[in-house]
Design a protein around this motif. Structure first.
Motif, PDB file in Angstrom:
ATOM      1  N   ARG A 103       0.807  -1.216   0.000  1.00 21.16           N
ATOM      2  CA  ARG A 103       0.000   0.000   0.000  1.00 21.16           C
ATOM      3  C   ARG A 103       0.843   1.270   0.000  1.00 21.16           C
ATOM      4  O   ARG A 103       0.343   2.331  -0.380  1.00 21.16           O
ATOM      5  CB  ARG A 103      -0.925   0.018   1.225  1.00 21.16           C
ATOM      6  CG  ARG A 103      -2.007  -1.065   1.240  1.00 21.16           C
ATOM      7  CD  ARG A 103      -2.868  -0.977  -0.014  1.00 21.16           C
ATOM      8  NE  ARG A 103      -4.020  -1.849   0.011  1.00 21.16           N
ATOM      9  CZ  ARG A 103      -4.007  -3.159  -0.258  1.00 21.16           C
ATOM     10  NH1 ARG A 103      -2.861  -3.759  -0.528  1.00 21.16           N
ATOM     11  NH2 ARG A 103      -5.118  -3.859  -0.246  1.00 21.16           N
ATOM     12  N   GLU A 250      -4.436   8.978   8.661  1.00 16.23           N
ATOM     13  CA  GLU A 250      -3.972   8.598   7.331  1.00 16.23           C
ATOM     14  C   GLU A 250      -3.456   7.160   7.313  1.00 16.23           C
ATOM     15  O   GLU A 250      -3.805   6.378   6.413  1.00 16.23           O
ATOM     16  CB  GLU A 250      -2.874   9.559   6.868  1.00 16.23           C
ATOM     17  CG  GLU A 250      -3.351  10.969   6.588  1.00 16.23           C
ATOM     18  CD  GLU A 250      -3.616  11.777   7.854  1.00 16.23           C
ATOM     19  OE1 GLU A 250      -4.295  12.823   7.751  1.00 16.23           O
ATOM     20  OE2 GLU A 250      -3.164  11.355   8.947  1.00 16.23           O
ATOM     21  N   ALA A 253      -6.233   4.662   7.815  1.00 22.50           N
ATOM     22  CA  ALA A 253      -6.994   4.459   6.578  1.00 22.50           C
ATOM     23  C   ALA A 253      -6.296   3.432   5.689  1.00 22.50           C
ATOM     24  O   ALA A 253      -6.958   2.645   5.005  1.00 22.50           O
ATOM     25  CB  ALA A 253      -7.153   5.783   5.839  1.00 22.50           C
ATOM     26  N   VAL A 254      -4.964   3.422   5.691  1.00 19.01           N
ATOM     27  CA  VAL A 254      -4.227   2.421   4.914  1.00 19.01           C
ATOM     28  C   VAL A 254      -4.533   1.025   5.444  1.00 19.01           C
ATOM     29  O   VAL A 254      -4.824   0.098   4.669  1.00 19.01           O
ATOM     30  CB  VAL A 254      -2.714   2.707   4.944  1.00 19.01           C
ATOM     31  CG1 VAL A 254      -1.930   1.548   4.330  1.00 19.01           C
ATOM     32  CG2 VAL A 254      -2.402   4.004   4.215  1.00 19.01           C
ATOM     33  N   ARG A 256      -7.136   0.060   7.108  1.00 18.56           N
ATOM     34  CA  ARG A 256      -8.537  -0.279   6.860  1.00 18.56           C
ATOM     35  C   ARG A 256      -8.803  -0.571   5.392  1.00 18.56           C
ATOM     36  O   ARG A 256      -9.817  -1.197   5.055  1.00 18.56           O
ATOM     37  CB  ARG A 256      -9.433   0.858   7.350  1.00 18.56           C
ATOM     38  CG  ARG A 256      -9.477   0.945   8.876  1.00 18.56           C
ATOM     39  CD  ARG A 256     -10.293   2.125   9.373  1.00 18.56           C
ATOM     40  NE  ARG A 256     -10.361   2.126  10.840  1.00 18.56           N
ATOM     41  CZ  ARG A 256     -10.791   3.147  11.569  1.00 18.56           C
ATOM     42  NH1 ARG A 256     -11.211   4.262  10.959  1.00 18.56           N
ATOM     43  NH2 ARG A 256     -10.816   3.073  12.894  1.00 18.56           N
ATOM     44  N   SER A 257      -7.877  -0.138   4.524  1.00 18.00           N
ATOM     45  CA  SER A 257      -8.049  -0.408   3.093  1.00 18.00           C
ATOM     46  C   SER A 257      -7.620  -1.819   2.709  1.00 18.00           C
ATOM     47  O   SER A 257      -7.887  -2.266   1.592  1.00 18.00           O
ATOM     48  CB  SER A 257      -7.243   0.594   2.270  1.00 18.00           C
ATOM     49  OG  SER A 257      -5.852   0.305   2.313  1.00 18.00           O
ATOM     50  N   LEU A 258      -6.963  -2.516   3.638  1.00 15.73           N
ATOM     51  CA  LEU A 258      -6.520  -3.880   3.330  1.00 15.73           C
ATOM     52  C   LEU A 258      -7.730  -4.787   3.157  1.00 15.73           C
ATOM     53  O   LEU A 258      -8.737  -4.642   3.860  1.00 15.73           O
ATOM     54  CB  LEU A 258      -5.628  -4.417   4.449  1.00 15.73           C
ATOM     55  CG  LEU A 258      -4.314  -3.673   4.703  1.00 15.73           C
ATOM     56  CD1 LEU A 258      -3.619  -4.239   5.925  1.00 15.73           C
ATOM     57  CD2 LEU A 258      -3.407  -3.750   3.489  1.00 15.73           C
ATOM     58  N   PRO A 259      -7.671  -5.753   2.260  1.00 15.87           N
ATOM     59  CA  PRO A 259      -8.795  -6.684   2.079  1.00 15.87           C
ATOM     60  C   PRO A 259      -9.128  -7.400   3.380  1.00 15.87           C
ATOM     61  O   PRO A 259      -8.245  -7.714   4.179  1.00 15.87           O
ATOM     62  CB  PRO A 259      -8.274  -7.663   1.020  1.00 15.87           C
ATOM     63  CG  PRO A 259      -7.184  -6.934   0.314  1.00 15.87           C
ATOM     64  CD  PRO A 259      -6.556  -6.033   1.330  1.00 15.87           C
TER      65      PRO A 259
END
Length: 391
Positions: A103, A250, A253-254, A256-259
């Protein structure tokens, strides 16, 4: 009064089916891989036994007590306040590193490491699509330090991330809060991220200041990630549970963006065992383990001084891994091969940790004094035999 944790007898250890006890024949003393020879903490054993008894062997839940348990542990052990809402779990630290790297870098971008370094770091960066940028540790003669000037040059030249090992594997050194803060500020200045592998943090010896990367300063909170686990301190690697921690909106958010699959790879037994390890009920056991490891790191120094004075050994401040320079034995760049062949002791190959590992070995002293003593004496006898053969 703290009760030391004692290793299991060798005959009982040889009944284990893990890598440490299955890679080599029974005439080899295995001191290579980072598994320890101690019984589990009682709270961990109880949690696993209860799960087996109840058939609690399904999928890991979307809501578990893991984050809160770790936050309590971090506060007690490190004085670090962690927001449980900023924690996600996965199978192991290596997986967490790869998923975060994917990411924060683009394919082909460089990631800084500090060799000699845990060998999988090289592979994890490549798995994430990155290129390894080596900035070796500085050996001052008394300690190992992060080369801040080298890190700054690499970042200025375009490196997009720093992958730290805090405490460091294999040297057992613990970076200062000031050096971690300096790395964070340099990374922020150049638009880079920092991922700190803190799997050995619970094994920092009392009296040695340990600073979680995210607690080193404001810059670290803005650009950093910690990946950690109970697996090294509590010998739980096979159960598969690690934590990925952030400290800003920030970076959260990275994570939480993980599958969701990244989190569902957490092992159910791993989660249950980690919760038990991180609760106050396991603190006395961990304190006892640290006493034992302190005894063993000092015993190793005495054994080497007596039997292998050519060896250069700096007592580690954390963990149960000893980084030893055996160049003086004249056994070439990879002395572990000679040691395995002649002494029947398995150590980790020094060159696997980078070019700085030539002539070195890594020894796991998370075992009994008897096994540790026998291992060093075997190596000393092998040295004497080889020296006699050479005339």
């Amino acid at each position: 009064m703290v009760t030391p944790v004692r290793a299991l007898p060798l005959a009982q250890l040889r009944e284990r089916s893990s890598e440490k006890w299955r890679e080599y024949p029974d005439d080899v003393l295995p001191l290579f891989v980072a598994e320890t020879d101690f019984p589990l903490a009682p709270a961990v054993t109880e949690a696993l036994e209860r799960a087996v008894r109840d058939g609690d062997t399904g999928y890991v839940a979307s809501r578990t007590p893991l984050a809160a348990a770790y936050a309590g542990f971090a506060q007690r052990r490190f004085g670090w306040t962690v927001d449980p809402a900023r924690i996600r779990s996965t199978a192991d630290v290596s997986m967490g590193i790869v998923e975060i790297l994917r990411r924060v870098i683009e394919p082909g971008e460089r990631v800084i490491v500090n060799p000699p370094i845990y060998p999988p770091f090289f592979d994890l960066i490549e798995e994430a699509g990155g290129i390894v940028q080596r900035v070796p540790l500085r050996d001052t003669g008394e300690s190992w330090e992060l080369d801040l000037e080298g890190i700054e040059r690499a970042l200025a030249d375009g490196a997009r991330a720093v992958l730290l090992c805090n405490p460091h594997n294999p040297t057992g050194s613990v970076p200062s809060a000031q050096s971690l803060d300096a790395v964070a500020r340099l990374a922020e200045q150049h638009g880079a991220a920092v991922i700190s592998d803190e799997i050995h943090a619970p094994l920092t010896q009392p009296g040695v200041p340990f600073t979680p990367f995210l607690a080193s300063g404001d810059a670290a909170q803005r650009i950093g990630y910690v990946v950690t686990s109970a697996s090294k301190a509590f010998n739980l690697a096979g159960l598969k549970c690690a934590l990925m921690i952030s400290a800003s909106d920030e970076t959260t958010a990275v994570l939480r963006s993980l599958p969701i699959e990244v989190e569902w790879r957490t092992g159910q037994f791993g989660m249950l065992a980690a919760v038990a390890a991180f609760t106050p009920e396991s603190d006395d056991w961990l304190d006892g383990l640290l006493v034992t490891l302190d005894e063993n790191r000092r015993l190793l120094g005495a054994l080497l001084a007596t039997h292998l004075p050519e060896a250069r050994y700096r007592m580690p401040d954390a963990g149960y891994l000893a980084w030893m320079d055996l160049t003086g034995l004249g056994w070439g760049p990879n002395p572990s091969k000679q040691i395995l062949r002649q002494a029947r002791v398995a150590l980790h190959f020094g060159p696997a940790f980078g070019a700085e590992g030539a002539g070195h070995v890594r020894l796991n002293f998370g075992t009994s004094p008897e096994i540790l003593t026998e291992a060093v004496e075997r190596i000393a006898r092998a040295r004497a035999t080889i020296s006699a053969a050479r005339g």
